[in-house]
Design a protein around this motif. Sequence first.
Motif, PDB file in Angstrom:
ATOM      1  N   VAL A 255       0.795  -1.197   0.019  1.00 42.05           N
ATOM      2  CA  VAL A 255       0.047  -0.097   0.051  1.00 42.05           C
ATOM      3  C   VAL A 255       0.757   1.325  -0.009  1.00 42.05           C
ATOM      4  O   VAL A 255       2.037   1.348   0.378  1.00 42.05           O
ATOM      5  CB  VAL A 255      -0.792   0.000   1.300  1.00 42.05           C
ATOM      6  CG1 VAL A 255      -1.901  -1.106   1.127  1.00 42.05           C
ATOM      7  CG2 VAL A 255      -0.201   0.091   2.529  1.00 42.05           C
ATOM      8  N   GLU A 256       0.070   2.568  -0.381  1.00 41.31           N
ATOM      9  CA  GLU A 256       0.989   3.632  -0.380  1.00 41.31           C
ATOM     10  C   GLU A 256       1.376   4.054   1.120  1.00 41.31           C
ATOM     11  O   GLU A 256       2.227   4.506   1.427  1.00 41.31           O
ATOM     12  CB  GLU A 256       0.188   4.752  -0.926  1.00 41.31           C
ATOM     13  CG  GLU A 256      -0.145   4.648  -2.430  1.00 41.31           C
ATOM     14  CD  GLU A 256       0.849   4.603  -3.432  1.00 41.31           C
ATOM     15  OE1 GLU A 256       1.708   5.481  -3.134  1.00 41.31           O
ATOM     16  OE2 GLU A 256       0.759   4.258  -4.366  1.00 41.31           O
ATOM     17  N   LYS A 257       0.436   4.088   2.025  1.00 36.29           N
ATOM     18  CA  LYS A 257       0.305   4.253   3.229  1.00 36.29           C
ATOM     19  C   LYS A 257      -0.578   3.384   4.056  1.00 36.29           C
ATOM     20  O   LYS A 257      -1.493   2.912   3.585  1.00 36.29           O
ATOM     21  CB  LYS A 257       0.061   5.632   3.677  1.00 36.29           C
ATOM     22  CG  LYS A 257       0.937   6.600   3.031  1.00 36.29           C
ATOM     23  CD  LYS A 257       2.417   6.675   3.693  1.00 36.29           C
ATOM     24  CE  LYS A 257       3.238   7.668   3.230  1.00 36.29           C
ATOM     25  NZ  LYS A 257       4.666   7.809   3.659  1.00 36.29           N
ATOM     26  N   LEU A 258      -0.113   2.968   5.407  1.00 35.15           N
ATOM     27  CA  LEU A 258      -1.076   1.980   6.158  1.00 35.15           C
ATOM     28  C   LEU A 258      -1.263   3.102   7.308  1.00 35.15           C
ATOM     29  O   LEU A 258      -0.155   3.684   8.230  1.00 35.15           O
ATOM     30  CB  LEU A 258      -0.282   1.090   6.660  1.00 35.15           C
ATOM     31  CG  LEU A 258      -0.910   0.176   7.956  1.00 35.15           C
ATOM     32  CD1 LEU A 258      -2.080  -0.104   7.652  1.00 35.15           C
ATOM     33  CD2 LEU A 258       0.027  -0.989   8.158  1.00 35.15           C
ATOM     34  N   ARG A 266       1.345  -0.376  15.192  1.00 31.87           N
ATOM     35  CA  ARG A 266       2.789   0.026  14.078  1.00 31.87           C
ATOM     36  C   ARG A 266       3.630  -1.172  14.448  1.00 31.87           C
ATOM     37  O   ARG A 266       4.194  -1.571  13.482  1.00 31.87           O
ATOM     38  CB  ARG A 266       3.339   1.073  14.729  1.00 31.87           C
ATOM     39  CG  ARG A 266       4.378   1.695  13.916  1.00 31.87           C
ATOM     40  CD  ARG A 266       4.906   2.933  14.481  1.00 31.87           C
ATOM     41  NE  ARG A 266       5.223   3.129  15.811  1.00 31.87           N
ATOM     42  CZ  ARG A 266       5.621   4.177  16.628  1.00 31.87           C
ATOM     43  NH1 ARG A 266       5.598   5.260  15.744  1.00 31.87           N
ATOM     44  NH2 ARG A 266       6.130   4.100  17.678  1.00 31.87           N
ATOM     45  N   GLU A 267       3.927  -1.612  15.654  1.00 27.76           N
ATOM     46  CA  GLU A 267       4.996  -2.615  15.753  1.00 27.76           C
ATOM     47  C   GLU A 267       4.337  -4.142  15.076  1.00 27.76           C
ATOM     48  O   GLU A 267       5.352  -4.776  14.600  1.00 27.76           O
ATOM     49  CB  GLU A 267       5.158  -2.801  17.337  1.00 27.76           C
ATOM     50  CG  GLU A 267       5.813  -1.709  17.896  1.00 27.76           C
ATOM     51  CD  GLU A 267       7.297  -1.337  17.263  1.00 27.76           C
ATOM     52  OE1 GLU A 267       8.017  -2.113  17.109  1.00 27.76           O
ATOM     53  OE2 GLU A 267       7.479  -0.179  17.427  1.00 27.76           O
ATOM     54  N   LEU A 277       8.769   1.492   7.997  1.00 27.81           N
ATOM     55  CA  LEU A 277       8.265   2.403   9.016  1.00 27.81           C
ATOM     56  C   LEU A 277       7.664   3.791   8.040  1.00 27.81           C
ATOM     57  O   LEU A 277       6.699   4.395   8.452  1.00 27.81           O
ATOM     58  CB  LEU A 277       9.302   2.636   9.958  1.00 27.81           C
ATOM     59  CG  LEU A 277       9.079   3.862  10.961  1.00 27.81           C
ATOM     60  CD1 LEU A 277       7.819   3.513  11.883  1.00 27.81           C
ATOM     61  CD2 LEU A 277      10.436   4.175  11.864  1.00 27.81           C
ATOM     62  N   GLU A 278       8.149   3.978   6.970  1.00 29.55           N
ATOM     63  CA  GLU A 278       7.843   5.242   6.435  1.00 29.55           C
ATOM     64  C   GLU A 278       6.732   5.139   5.556  1.00 29.55           C
ATOM     65  O   GLU A 278       5.942   6.157   5.236  1.00 29.55           O
ATOM     66  CB  GLU A 278       9.094   5.548   5.290  1.00 29.55           C
ATOM     67  CG  GLU A 278       9.254   4.601   4.120  1.00 29.55           C
ATOM     68  CD  GLU A 278      10.368   3.557   4.630  1.00 29.55           C
ATOM     69  OE1 GLU A 278      10.880   2.863   3.601  1.00 29.55           O
ATOM     70  OE2 GLU A 278      10.791   3.372   5.791  1.00 29.55           O
TER      71      GLU A 278
END
Length: 303
Positions: A255-258, A266-267, A277-278
């Motif tokens: 995906v582009e962003k999560l 997040r972990e 992470l980015e």
Amino acid sequence: MSPYNYIPTESYIMKRILGLSKDTRTELDPTTIDQTTNATTDVSGGGGGAATTEGGIPSSSLPESPTNSSQDDETTNTETTTTSVSPPLHKLQITDPTSHPRALKILFLSSDTGGGHRASATSLAQQFQTLFPGSSYALCDIVQLDGPPPYNMLVKSYKHLSAHPQQWKLVYNVSNTRAYEMLADVHMKSAMERSVRRRIQSYDPDVVVSVHPLMTNVPVLACRNIAEDTGRHLPIFTVCTDLGSAHSMWFANGVEKLFVASDAIRELAMQRGKVPLEKIVMSGLPIRHDFAVQAIKMGERHG
């Protein structure tokens, strides 16, 4: 940092999504209507705040959750509406692109397996329409429509499983293992990617947003293949609607962003999904705009 230090706002998610997807917009000729037939029918939709839900039932009348005691199985399966139904068409329309040059066509991937998925999609869709007037959106359950067994039976099974916690726990724990995850990934992609690709293309969206864990891995591949076929990038985003823990199938790293709501999620995304992470954005959970307004007022009153 506690997840509650993040203000849960759909506006923040919108800005991050739109920052990546706005350049993919193309003007839609309002005189061109895709009359491709399908086994299902959409409620008439389009720009100006309209929404469609695949299956012929508007999003406002679909059940939020199978645990709603006011609806039994028969009601859920046979629910009808008095809304006028158009001929079968999927393509999202911007009804007045001249007046709304920033309007977007958004396809949300969701399912009625708990009220949180649909509520999140609806909150995000409303914010799209607030920030970008004239935008149109649709909600589609690609797993129920195009998925192989047993995934396409999930909506029907959810009410039973939610009433039997031990069975739900067993299904969840087994499906949340790495072995099952790998098996499901191969099975779903091979069985439904082409159908999902055609279905997404039929909507002609500017952006795809998944708010369901079973609608990440296949749509990511489908959007990538659509981009290769058309030469036009189709961004896809995931908004995780879980807070403390989450199923591993949320974390497709293509995906582009999560968007996640807590450090714990997040972990998990980095460990289980190997999501860089980015690509992870700490955003909080999407909420209705009315709640955000009220929270601001309460903060001003007690500040």
